[in-house]
Enzyme design. Structure first.
Site, PDB file in Angstrom:
ATOM      1  N   GLY A 233       0.660  -0.814   0.376  1.00 30.18           N
ATOM      2  CA  GLY A 233      -0.188  -0.002  -0.656  1.00 30.18           C
ATOM      3  C   GLY A 233       0.961   1.204  -0.017  1.00 30.18           C
ATOM      4  O   GLY A 233       2.201   1.065  -0.830  1.00 30.18           O
ATOM      5  N   SER A 234       0.453   2.487   0.754  1.00 30.86           N
ATOM      6  CA  SER A 234       1.450   3.628   0.750  1.00 30.86           C
ATOM      7  C   SER A 234       1.663   3.414   1.132  1.00 30.86           C
ATOM      8  O   SER A 234       2.291   3.291   2.699  1.00 30.86           O
ATOM      9  CB  SER A 234       0.136   4.809   1.057  1.00 30.86           C
ATOM     10  OG  SER A 234      -0.262   5.021   2.267  1.00 30.86           O
ATOM     11  N   GLU A 253       5.630  -3.236   0.677  1.00 35.97           N
ATOM     12  CA  GLU A 253       5.491  -2.643  -0.686  1.00 35.97           C
ATOM     13  C   GLU A 253       5.538  -2.150  -0.625  1.00 35.97           C
ATOM     14  O   GLU A 253       3.550  -1.594  -0.686  1.00 35.97           O
ATOM     15  CB  GLU A 253       5.539  -4.216  -1.003  1.00 35.97           C
ATOM     16  CG  GLU A 253       5.657  -4.201  -2.850  1.00 35.97           C
ATOM     17  CD  GLU A 253       4.506  -4.088  -3.898  1.00 35.97           C
ATOM     18  OE1 GLU A 253       4.454  -2.635  -4.124  1.00 35.97           O
ATOM     19  OE2 GLU A 253       4.307  -4.318  -3.969  1.00 35.97           O
ATOM     20  N   LEU A 254       5.753  -0.524  -1.190  1.00 38.76           N
ATOM     21  CA  LEU A 254       4.764   0.823  -0.825  1.00 38.76           C
ATOM     22  C   LEU A 254       4.695   1.782  -2.341  1.00 38.76           C
ATOM     23  O   LEU A 254       4.608   0.214  -2.814  1.00 38.76           O
ATOM     24  CB  LEU A 254       5.225   1.497   0.423  1.00 38.76           C
ATOM     25  CG  LEU A 254       6.327   1.180   1.506  1.00 38.76           C
ATOM     26  CD1 LEU A 254       6.609   2.098   2.406  1.00 38.76           C
ATOM     27  CD2 LEU A 254       4.353   0.502   2.486  1.00 38.76           C
ATOM     28  N   CYS A 287       2.035   1.073  -9.289  1.00 37.04           N
ATOM     29  CA  CYS A 287       3.262   1.437  -8.548  1.00 37.04           C
ATOM     30  C   CYS A 287       4.458   1.072  -8.947  1.00 37.04           C
ATOM     31  O   CYS A 287       5.889   2.320  -8.841  1.00 37.04           O
ATOM     32  CB  CYS A 287       3.187   0.804  -6.657  1.00 37.04           C
ATOM     33  SG  CYS A 287       3.931  -1.187  -6.700  1.00 37.04           S
ATOM     34  N   GLU A 378       3.677   9.960  -5.731  1.00 41.68           N
ATOM     35  CA  GLU A 378       3.193   8.296  -6.370  1.00 41.68           C
ATOM     36  C   GLU A 378       1.281   9.134  -7.217  1.00 41.68           C
ATOM     37  O   GLU A 378       0.354   9.302  -6.249  1.00 41.68           O
ATOM     38  CB  GLU A 378       2.753   7.619  -5.583  1.00 41.68           C
ATOM     39  CG  GLU A 378       2.699   6.536  -6.502  1.00 41.68           C
ATOM     40  CD  GLU A 378       2.044   5.098  -6.011  1.00 41.68           C
ATOM     41  OE1 GLU A 378       3.070   3.961  -6.791  1.00 41.68           O
ATOM     42  OE2 GLU A 378       2.290   4.601  -4.533  1.00 41.68           O
TER      43      GLU A 378
END
Length: 475
Positions: A233-234, A253-254, A287, A378
Site C-alpha cells: 500500500g501507500s 511493498e510501498l 506502483c 506517486e
C-alpha cells in the site's frame, strides 16, 4: 452490474464461515452500480482470527511438504478452471480494464504454481563447525522453520495477485495466514481463500480473511504473537504499520514514482511505445507504472513528438471492452486528487488533463518542475511527466533524488550506459530497454527507501516467512 458470489456467506474465520457483523456494497467504478454486498468484519472478528491461527500454527508447521504443495496446486487448478469468471469479477470490483485483469489472473496462476514448486526447495544445509578446534567432532546443520502467523494486508489495485503473494508463500512455508483485503475490493480474494480452504489439504483455519476498517488492521499488526506482517500500500500507511507492529517482522511493498530514462542513443520509437504501454496500464493505478520520463536534451523534442502522436491510440472507455486501456479510477476522490495534481503541477499540458465521463483522459505533462506533487509523489493515475536532462549523470541523479526506489528503467543502445544504470540507480529493480513495470512473479520484487523493505516472489517471501534454526550435535 451484479455478480453472484461463489463462496459461502460471511467471512472465512476458524474452521467455518463466521457471520459478518455488517455488509457494504462493492461498487463498479465505471458506472457506480452495485456489484454485490460484501461482508465487513470488525476488530473482534480479527482478534478471533488471530486466536484461531495461533491454535492451528503447530499443526500447520508439522504439515508435510506434499500436503502444502497439494493445497497450492489444487487452488491453482481450481482458479484456472474459473479463469474467465475471476477476470470478470476483477473488472467489476476494481474497474480495471479487462486486458489488465486477464494479466492479473495469469500472474496469480504463476504465483500459486511457483509457490507450490518452492515447497520442494525449502531446506537448509550443513555447516563445517570444525573451523575452530573446539568444533572438532561436532555435526552442524540448519533448517528453515515457519516464522508463525502471517498477517497480509493488500491494496485495491491488484487484489487477487497481491493476496496470492501473501497467501501462497505463507502456506508453502507452513505458516497460518490471515489476509485483510482493501475495503473496496474484497471479492476476488474471498473467492481465492474459499478455493484454498476447499482443497482439503490444509486445516481450514490455516487460511483466513477478515475485511474491515483500520481497527481490523490494527488488531492484526499490533498483536505481538504475529510472526510477520506483509503489507502492500501507500508509504504513509506502511510507516504507521511498521511503528505499530514493532518489534514484529514487517515486510513493506510501498509506493513509487517510477522513472524511465531515455538516452540520446536510444531507439526513440521503442521508448515512446514503452511509455504508452507502461504508463497507462491499469489506468495508471500500478506502483511501477511509468510516471517520470527523463530524456537527454538531444532527443527530447523528437521523443515528445513521438509520444504525443501515440496518445490517440490509448482507448478510454468501458473496462469490460478488450480494447479499453484507460477506465475510471477506483473512486471519485482518486479522480479529483489526480486532476488537482495535474492542475497544480505548473507543467505544460501536452495532452489530456480532463475528464472523459468518469475517467481521466490519458495525460502527458512536459517540463514538470521539482516540488510538484505530480513529479515528487506517486500519482496513481493515467499521467506521465516528461522532463529534459542535459546528460545521463543528471538523469541518474534526478532519479535518485526521489524518496522512492522501487523500479526504474533506461532505454539505450550502449552496454556501458545499461551497466551504469544498473550500478548507479537506487531502486529494487533496474530494467534495460523495457518498462519499469515489468515484473515476473518468481523474481525478487521490492524497493528501497520509501518504497519499502523486504522482497516478494515466492522463493524470497518464503525466506522472509521462515527463520533459520541451527542444530549442533556431538555424536
Amino acid at each position: 452490474m451484479t455478480f453472484a458470489g461463489s463462496w459461502p456467506a460471511g467471512l472465512p474465520v476458524g474452521d467455518g464461515w463466521a457471520e459478518a457483523p455488517a455488509y457494504s456494497d462493492v461498487i463498479f467504478p465505471y458506472d457506480g452500480s452495485v456489484v454485490m454486498s460484501a461482508p465487513v468484519g470488525d476488530a473482534a472478528l480479527a482478534a478471533r482470527a488471530v486466536e484461531e491461527a495461533l491454535a492451528v500454527a503447530p499443526a500447520m508447521a508439522a504439515l508435510p511438504s506434499h500436503a502444502r504443495r497439494a493445497a497450492l496446486t489444487s487452488a491453482h487448478d481450481a482458479l484456472a478452471e474459473r479463469r474467465a469468471e475471476f477476470e470478470r469479477l476483477l473488472v467489476l470490483e476494481t474497474g480495471k480494464p479487462l486486458v489488465d485483469c486477464r494479466v492479473e489472473v495469469a500472474r496469480t496462476l504463476v504465483t500459486l504454481a511457483t509457490a507450490a514448486e518452492e515447497v520442494a526447495r525449502l531446506h537448509g544445509e550443513t555447516v563445517p563447525l570444525d573451523l575452530l578446534p573446539s568444533g572438532e567432532g561436532l555435526i552442524g546443520f540448519w533448517t528453515r522453520r515457519p516464522i508463525g502467523v502471517v498477517a497480509g494486508i493488500t491494496g485495491f489495485n491488484y487484489p487477487l495477485l497481491l493476496a496470492a503473494h501473501k497467501i501462497a508463500p505463507a502456506v508453502a512455508a507452513g505458516c497460518p495466514v490471515i489476509v485483510k483485503p482493501a475495503p473496496a475490493t474484497p471479492l476476488a480474494t474471498l473467492w481465492l481463500v474459499h478455493l484454498l480452504r476447499s482443497a482439503g489439504a490444509l486445516p481450514a483455519a490455516a487460511v483466513q480473511l477478515v475485511t474491515g476498517d483500520v481497527a481490523v488492521g490494527r488488531t492484526l499488526v499490533e498483536d505481538p504473537r504475529i510472526g510477520a506482517v506483509s503489507f502492500t500500500g501507500s508509504a504513509a500507511a506502511g510507516h504507521a504499520i511498521a511503528r505499530a507492529a514493532a518489534p514484529t517482522k514487517v515486510l513493506l511493498e510501498l509506493g513509487s514514482n517510477a522513472a524511465l530514462v531515455v538516452a540520446a542513443d536510444a531507439d526513440l520509437e521503442a521508448a515512446a511505445d514503452a511509455v504508452v504501454r507502461g504508463g497507462y496500464y491499469a489506468s495508471g493505478q500500478a506502483c511501477i507504472s511509468v510516471q517520470r520520463v527523463l530524456v537527454e536534451e538531444a532527443a527530447h523534442e523528437e521523443f515528445l513528438d513521438l509520444l504525443a502522436a501515440r496518445m490517440k491510440d490509448v482507448v478510454v472507455g468501458d473496462p469490460r471492452s478488450p480494447e479499453t486501456r484507460v477506465a475510471p479510477l477506483i473512486d471519485p476522490a482518486a479522480t479529483d486528487r489526480v486532476l488537482d495534481w495535474i492542475d497544480g503541477s505548473g507543467a505544460r499540458l501536452v495532452t489530456g488533463g480532463v475528464r472523459d465521463g468518469r475517467a481521466i483522459v490519458p495525460t502527458v505533462l512536459a517540463d514538470v518542475p521539482g516540488g510538484a506533487a505530480a513529479w515528487d509523489e506517486e500519482i496513481f493515475g493515467p499521467v506521465v511527466c516528461v522532463r529534459p536532462v542535459p546528460d545521463l549523470d543528471t538523469a541518474f541523479a534526478t532519479v535518485n533524488a526521489s524518496r522512492y526506489g522501487l523500479h526504474a528503467s533506461v532505454f539505450t543502445r550502449s552496454l556501458a550506459t545499461a551497466f551504469a544504470a544498473i550500478e548507479r540507480i537506487e531502486a529494487g529493480g533496474v530494467v534495460v530497454n523495457e518498462v519499469p513495470g515489468f515484473r515476473a512473479d518468481n523474481m525478487p520484487y521490492g524497493g528501497v527507501k520509501d518504497s519499502g523493505i523486504g522482497r516478494e516472489g515466492p522463493r524470497f517471501a518464503i525466506e522472509e516467512f521462515t527463520v533459520t534454526r541451527m542444530a549442533i550435535i556431538r555424536p
